[in-house]
Design an enzyme around this catalytic site. Structure first.
Site, mmCIF file in Angstrom:
data_model
loop_
_atom_site.group_PDB
_atom_site.id
_atom_site.type_symbol
_atom_site.label_atom_id
_atom_site.label_comp_id
_atom_site.label_asym_id
_atom_site.label_seq_id
_atom_site.Cartn_x
_atom_site.Cartn_y
_atom_site.Cartn_z
ATOM 1 N N MET A 60 0.831 -1.207 0.000
ATOM 2 C CA MET A 60 0.000 0.000 0.000
ATOM 3 C C MET A 60 0.870 1.263 0.000
ATOM 4 S SD MET A 60 -2.878 -1.521 0.126
ATOM 5 C CE MET A 60 -4.040 -0.199 0.385
ATOM 6 N N ASN A 95 4.779 0.854 14.637
ATOM 7 C CA ASN A 95 5.000 -0.023 13.488
ATOM 8 C C ASN A 95 6.447 0.154 13.031
ATOM 9 O OD1 ASN A 95 5.050 -1.459 11.114
ATOM 10 N ND2 ASN A 95 3.319 -0.417 10.146
ATOM 11 N N CYS A 122 7.058 -2.264 8.566
ATOM 12 C CA CYS A 122 6.466 -2.378 7.228
ATOM 13 C C CYS A 122 7.554 -2.958 6.321
ATOM 14 C CB CYS A 122 6.019 -1.016 6.719
ATOM 15 S SG CYS A 122 5.420 -1.114 5.023
ATOM 16 N N LYS A 137 5.592 -3.393 17.128
ATOM 17 C CA LYS A 137 5.312 -4.435 16.128
ATOM 18 C C LYS A 137 6.565 -4.722 15.311
ATOM 19 C CE LYS A 137 1.827 -6.168 12.972
ATOM 20 N NZ LYS A 137 0.439 -6.008 12.562
ATOM 21 N N ILE A 194 3.765 -11.253 14.085
ATOM 22 C CA ILE A 194 4.705 -10.634 13.174
ATOM 23 C C ILE A 194 3.977 -9.702 12.207
ATOM 24 C CG2 ILE A 194 6.418 -12.485 13.181
ATOM 25 C CD1 ILE A 194 5.099 -13.615 10.632
ATOM 26 N N THR A 247 3.745 -8.469 8.065
ATOM 27 C CA THR A 247 3.752 -9.278 6.840
ATOM 28 C C THR A 247 5.201 -9.613 6.441
ATOM 29 O OG1 THR A 247 3.761 -7.264 5.543
ATOM 30 C CG2 THR A 247 1.617 -8.253 6.003
ATOM 31 N N GLY A 296 -0.537 -13.190 12.200
ATOM 32 C CA GLY A 296 -0.062 -13.907 11.025
ATOM 33 C C GLY A 296 -0.867 -15.174 10.792
ATOM 34 N N GLY A 297 -1.805 -15.098 9.845
ATOM 35 C CA GLY A 297 -2.503 -16.298 9.383
ATOM 36 C C GLY A 297 -3.563 -16.852 10.307
ATOM 37 N N GLY A 323 -6.375 -10.206 10.585
ATOM 38 C CA GLY A 323 -6.418 -9.275 9.457
ATOM 39 C C GLY A 323 -6.945 -9.885 8.183
HETATM 40 C C1 DHB Z 1 1.910 -1.873 4.508
HETATM 41 C C2 DHB Z 1 2.291 -1.681 5.814
HETATM 42 C C3 DHB Z 1 2.589 -2.776 6.598
HETATM 43 O O1 DHB Z 1 2.986 -2.656 7.897
HETATM 44 C C4 DHB Z 1 2.470 -4.059 6.052
HETATM 45 O O2 DHB Z 1 2.738 -5.120 6.816
HETATM 46 C C5 DHB Z 1 2.099 -4.234 4.753
HETATM 47 C C6 DHB Z 1 1.819 -3.130 3.971
HETATM 48 C C7 DHB Z 1 1.648 -0.715 3.626
HETATM 49 O O3 DHB Z 1 0.995 0.252 4.002
HETATM 50 O O4 DHB Z 1 2.124 -0.745 2.484
#
Ligand code: DHB
Length: 302
Positions: free
Chosen positions: A73, A127, A130, A163, A191, A193, A243-244, A265
């Site tokens: 994203m 966070n 990412c 995180k 965790i 992603t 996670g999953g 999620g």
């Molecule tokens: C994004 C942010 C995250 O923390 C993640 O695990 C996956 C995507 C994002 O905004 O792109």
């Protein structure tokens, strides 16, 4: 219906049950946070927000693969000021709200934490993980930078959760978790992603606009379980798994590995918001009258 034996304690916060809405899904508006709370989530985590609004990457931003979703994203969000108003709406509805934040420097995290506190959140989730945001991705891979960010944000008025990434190649992830704990984090979330990509063989190109992204869903559950299991052996603060997770059995597995609660999620995109009720009912029947605390970390016993 809430059953008493699903209540869990994360530091000073009591959650009515161990399911949390994960950051990044339905966490932008007060109305959607409220809807998830009313669907029986134990707490709702906002989308990760920054000081200033961000547009995110150009599309495609999500791709479905046979083993899960990959999203890239680019951390789009309306900025902390707009988000504060949305949090107030969710708080007015009685929700337990966790504010997720990200920044470039320790001072950004400190300022965002202060603003989240003003908005009335119950805890702040930093966070630090990412998986595809350049420099922003690297903080949670390093015990030193993690320590610096947690120490700067630490505020007696609001608990700090951290995180961390699910990158299996980070040999020091346990060290990062220990460093976050010693710097004052009240919970570790594991965790995020896992870095991944998808390629279109016909177009002969990566599918995502940003090329790489973060994999979520069933495929990453064994990775999450392993990291929760390892971190549980070395830290004393509560761990929130992620996670999953798609069933009561999945969340119980995370609890047996050492988690006190878990973020939900990707499954929401397939099963909708009824999933919170379903996971709670299934977990409750597995518990059969026992407390979650009795099962926590039980997989570590010889
Ligand atoms: C994004 C942010 C995250 O923390 C993640 O695990 C996956 C995507 C994002 O905004 O792109």
């Amino acid at each position: 219906m809430q059953s008493e034996n699903l209540q869990v304690q994360i530091g000073e916060i009591t959650l009515r049950n161990p399911t949390l809405l994960a950051a990044g899904i339905l966490g932008l508006s007060g109305a959607s946070l409220k809807r998830v709370w009313r669907s029986n989530a134990g707490a709702v985590v906002t989308k990760s927000v920054s000081q200033e609004p961000r547009e995110g990457y150009s599309g495609p931003r999500v791709v479905e693969t046979p083993c899960g979703l990959i999203n890239s994203m680019g951390l789009p969000n309306p900025g902390i000021e707009e988000t504060q108003k949305e949090i107030e709406i969710a708080k007015d509805a009685g929700a337990t709200v966790i504010g997720s934040v990200f920044g470039e420097k320790a001072e950004d995290f400190a300022d965002l934490t202060e603003k989240m506190k003003k908005a009335g959140v119950d805890a702040v989730e930093l966070n630090l993980s990412c998986p595809h945001a350049g420099e922003l991705s690297t903080i949670g891979r390093n015990p030193e930078t993690t320590k610096e960010v947690v120490e700067a944000s630490k505020d007696p008025g609001v608990p700090i959760w951290v995180k961390l990434p699910g990158n299996t190649h980070i040999s020091s992830l346990v060290e990062v978790a220990k460093s976050a704990e010693s710097a004052g984090a009240e919970a570790i979330v594991l965790i995020n992603t896992v870095p991944a990509m998808a390629i279109d063989a016909t177009a002969e190109r990566p599918i995502l606009g940003h090329k790489t992204g973060g994999l979520s869903g069933h495929a990453i559950k064994p990775i999450g379980l392993r990291l929760v299991y390892e971190v549980y052996e070395e830290v004393d603060v509560p761990i929130i798994g992620s996670g999953g997770i798609a069933s009561g059995e999945d969340i119980i597995e995370y609890i047996l590995a050492g988690a006190s609660a878990a973020e939900i999620g990707t499954v929401i995109s397939d099963e909708g918001l009824d999933i919170f009720e379903k996971i709670c009912e299934e977990a409750s029947s597995y518990l059969d009258g026992r407390e979650i605390e009795e099962l926590k970390g039980k997989a570590h016993q010889e």
